[in-house]
Scaffold this motif. Structure first.
Motif, PDB file in Angstrom:
ATOM      1  N   TRP A  11      41.839 -43.703  16.645  1.00 43.60           N
ATOM      2  CA  TRP A  11      43.101 -43.857  16.848  1.00 43.60           C
ATOM      3  C   TRP A  11      44.032 -43.778  15.454  1.00 43.60           C
ATOM      4  N   PRO A  12      45.084 -43.125  15.674  1.00 39.84           N
ATOM      5  CA  PRO A  12      45.673 -42.903  14.330  1.00 39.84           C
ATOM      6  C   PRO A  12      46.078 -44.308  13.627  1.00 39.84           C
ATOM      7  N   PRO A  13      46.024 -44.209  12.382  1.00 42.34           N
ATOM      8  CA  PRO A  13      46.364 -43.204  11.428  1.00 42.34           C
ATOM      9  C   PRO A  13      44.944 -42.478  11.327  1.00 42.34           C
ATOM     10  N   MET A  14      43.972 -42.723  11.721  1.00 43.95           N
ATOM     11  CA  MET A  14      42.618 -41.916  11.671  1.00 43.95           C
ATOM     12  C   MET A  14      42.902 -40.512  12.092  1.00 43.95           C
ATOM     13  N   GLY A  15      42.467 -39.489  11.500  1.00 46.74           N
ATOM     14  CA  GLY A  15      42.696 -38.255  11.689  1.00 46.74           C
ATOM     15  C   GLY A  15      41.322 -37.638  12.307  1.00 46.74           C
ATOM     16  N   GLY A  16      41.434 -36.577  12.630  1.00 45.66           N
ATOM     17  CA  GLY A  16      40.202 -35.675  13.125  1.00 45.66           C
ATOM     18  C   GLY A  16      40.154 -35.443  14.528  1.00 45.66           C
ATOM     19  N   GLY A  17      39.362 -34.806  15.160  1.00 43.61           N
ATOM     20  CA  GLY A  17      39.054 -34.096  16.322  1.00 43.61           C
ATOM     21  C   GLY A  17      38.862 -35.357  17.303  1.00 43.61           C
ATOM     22  N   GLY A  18      38.272 -36.415  16.966  1.00 39.73           N
ATOM     23  CA  GLY A  18      38.000 -37.694  18.154  1.00 39.73           C
ATOM     24  C   GLY A  18      39.342 -38.129  18.502  1.00 39.73           C
ATOM     25  N   VAL A  19      40.190 -38.231  17.884  1.00 36.40           N
ATOM     26  CA  VAL A  19      41.465 -39.073  17.989  1.00 36.40           C
ATOM     27  C   VAL A  19      42.256 -38.120  19.208  1.00 36.40           C
ATOM     28  N   GLN A  20      42.311 -36.725  19.382  1.00 36.18           N
ATOM     29  CA  GLN A  20      43.380 -36.082  19.959  1.00 36.18           C
ATOM     30  C   GLN A  20      43.240 -36.592  21.684  1.00 36.18           C
ATOM     31  N   ARG A  21      42.102 -36.564  22.157  1.00 35.82           N
ATOM     32  CA  ARG A  21      41.976 -36.604  23.558  1.00 35.82           C
ATOM     33  C   ARG A  21      42.809 -37.630  24.235  1.00 35.82           C
ATOM     34  N   TRP A  22      42.588 -38.729  23.773  1.00 42.28           N
ATOM     35  CA  TRP A  22      43.383 -40.167  24.352  1.00 42.28           C
ATOM     36  C   TRP A  22      44.841 -40.310  23.588  1.00 42.28           C
ATOM     37  N   LEU A  23      44.605 -39.762  22.340  1.00 42.54           N
ATOM     38  CA  LEU A  23      46.367 -39.853  21.825  1.00 42.54           C
ATOM     39  C   LEU A  23      47.134 -38.983  22.668  1.00 42.54           C
ATOM     40  N   LYS A  24      46.755 -37.892  22.903  1.00 49.65           N
ATOM     41  CA  LYS A  24      47.621 -36.795  23.623  1.00 49.65           C
ATOM     42  C   LYS A  24      47.732 -37.436  25.072  1.00 49.65           C
ATOM     43  N   THR A  25      46.588 -37.804  25.636  1.00 50.99           N
ATOM     44  CA  THR A  25      46.762 -38.312  27.151  1.00 50.99           C
ATOM     45  C   THR A  25      47.857 -39.609  27.227  1.00 50.99           C
ATOM     46  N   THR A  26      47.629 -40.591  26.339  1.00 49.68           N
ATOM     47  CA  THR A  26      48.579 -41.751  26.154  1.00 49.68           C
ATOM     48  C   THR A  26      49.919 -40.984  26.036  1.00 49.68           C
ATOM     49  N   GLY A  43      39.981 -52.216  10.726  1.00 52.72           N
ATOM     50  CA  GLY A  43      39.045 -52.214   9.467  1.00 52.72           C
ATOM     51  C   GLY A  43      37.956 -50.872   9.506  1.00 52.72           C
ATOM     52  N   SER A  44      38.233 -49.977  10.267  1.00 55.50           N
ATOM     53  CA  SER A  44      37.054 -48.897  10.445  1.00 55.50           C
ATOM     54  C   SER A  44      36.951 -48.155   9.192  1.00 55.50           C
ATOM     55  N   GLU A  45      35.835 -47.368   9.245  1.00 54.31           N
ATOM     56  CA  GLU A  45      35.559 -46.492   8.123  1.00 54.31           C
ATOM     57  C   GLU A  45      36.443 -45.101   8.373  1.00 54.31           C
ATOM     58  N   ILE A  46      37.472 -44.674   7.897  1.00 54.31           N
ATOM     59  CA  ILE A  46      38.292 -43.645   8.201  1.00 54.31           C
ATOM     60  C   ILE A  46      37.987 -42.486   7.218  1.00 54.31           C
ATOM     61  N   SER A  47      37.279 -41.428   7.558  1.00 50.77           N
ATOM     62  CA  SER A  47      36.892 -40.237   6.599  1.00 50.77           C
ATOM     63  C   SER A  47      38.316 -39.480   6.654  1.00 50.77           C
TER      64      SER A  47
END
Length: 431
Positions: A11-26, A43-47
């Protein structure tokens, strides 16, 4: 308005492909009568940070978080890389201690089951227990990987008797790198037992490709619903204001690990450079995203360093600008046995950019079928050097004549809004 609780690690502000599907659905759920409530990690590891994605979150959406501890700090100490960011998949940026790398993979596969996010489970259950005692939710959605999200949803859905949709953006035990996890017999059995229980307990399963749906059916006896990934036309509204690159630019976005490294592509490009002086002058390769050390080695081996622009990461909107301006878009698939269902999410964003795709992969896999169906590019087999060379030269000649265009409109059904409508159709069957 009905409410859906979406359990997602990305979930943002995390970037990358894994965010897109449910961010855009939301972004589109309210248009179809559903109010999203997001549950994610604190507190997740954000690459990769991408603050630009925050603008896609609809105003007023409730976001709940529970703390997570991730073992990546231990890995960094073990490898002596304190400042390293976590890499996608099995991507390796530089040479290192091969024994320690293999050992870390063994630990990952055998002790962090279902994945390294397992320590999020208890804090998540505690937080959601508290939230759901005082708040009404009509449907729960879990999206994985990480598959810890499904275990959280499984527990909560049963306790509060809430319908549950399990969304698999990638497989679990059929993921392309599963064979690289160096699993013991015990660990393999546990992964498969947890997976089968999730598949059977969920009220409905959703996945992103037809072949993966067949795999899940074989495992559980239950047929999932296929709802693919897609692209958001809103992201491409400024496309008309951008000019194509003057160079014959060939662009790839996202991570390039060893399995996805298109060895044949570098070889063919080198031959074209040696055989056609104008090709050498006009060419520019753009790789946007983290790349495996094997990619660097191929670029050096084929004298392509000077022809290549390497960009480790960019905000999503800037990545799309590069796609829109590129002459040609490169889509290498993972050269692994279970390739049929692999459809990189970037493929749909390539559609939105309306530039021709050259895909290197299985010619009758799911990705190839969609490219053929939408008339958005060509597909070349992993080892078909002659065809790849012919197609690249043909694209180059079109570029020189000013006729390298994509005229297809058949990809519009893969817009995020259309796909959000399909998801709400499923949600409506559960409530």
């Amino acid at each position: 308005m009905k409410k859906v609780l979406i359990i997602t690690y990305y979930w943002p502000p995390m970037g990358g492909g894994g965010v897109q599907r449910w961010l855009k659905t939301t972004k589109y759920l309210r248009e179809f009568g559903w109010e999203p409530v997001i549950f994610t990690a604190d507190g997740s590891e954000i690459s990769m940070h991408d603050e630009s994605l925050l603008s896609d979150i609809p105003s007023g959406v409730k976001v709940i978080k529970a703390p997570i501890w991730e073992p990546f700090d231990l890995y960094k100490r073990l490898m002596g890389k304190k400042d390293e960011k976590i890499n996608p998949g099995f991507l390796q940026k530089e040479k290192g201690n091969s024994f320690l790398q293999k050992f870390s993979v063994w630990v990952r596969g055998n002790f962090f089951i279902p994945d390294a996010k397992k320590f999020w489970y208890k804090p998540a259950i505690k937080k959601l227990n508290s939230f759901l005692k005082n708040n009404s939710i009509d449907v729960i959605v879990s999206t994985g990987p990480p598959h810890t999200t499904h275990l959280i949803a499984q527990k909560i859905a049963k306790k509060f008797n809430i319908p549950w949709m399990a969304d698999f953006r990638d497989p679990w035990t059929n993921i392309d790198f599963y064979h690289q996890l160096k699993l013991t017999y015990w660990a393999d059995k546990k992964h498969k037992r947890l997976e089968k229980k999730v598949l059977k307990d969920a009220d409905v399963m959703v996945t992103v490709s037809k072949s993966w749906a067949k795999d899940f059916l074989r495992i559980s006896g239950i047929e999932p619903i296929v709802i693919t990934n897609g692209f958001d036309p809103d992201d491409f509204l400024e496309a008309g204001k951008l000019s194509l690159d003057k160079k014959f630019s060939i662009t790839h976005i996202g991570s390039l690990n060893k399995d996805r490294n298109p060895f044949i592509f570098w070889e063919v490009i080198n031959e074209l450079i040696n055989e056609h002086s104008n090709f050498a002058t006009d060419l520019e390769i753009k790789l946007i995203g983290p790349i495996d050390i094997s990619v660097n080695e191929e670029l050096e081996k084929h004298n392509l360093i000077s022809k290549t622009t390497l960009i480790d990461s960019l905000p999503h909107k800037d990545v799309l600008s590069h796609l829109i301006q590129s002459q040609l878009l490169l889509l290498p698939l993972n050269d692994v046995p279970n390739i049929d269902g692999v459809i990189p999410g970037k493929m749909y964003e390539y559609f939105g950019a309306k530039r021709p795709i050259i895909c290197i992969g299985k010619e009758d896999g799911d990705a190839a079928d969609i490219i053929h169906e939408t008339q958005t590019g060509i597909v070349v087999g992993f080892k078909d050097k002659i065809k790849l060379k012919t197609e690249l030269l043909d694209f180059y000649n079109q570029y020189k004549s000013g006729s390298l265009h994509l005229n297809s409109q058949d990809f519009l059904k893969y817009s995020r809004k259309e796909l959000a409508f399909k998801i709400t159709d499923v949600l409506n069957t559960l409530n």
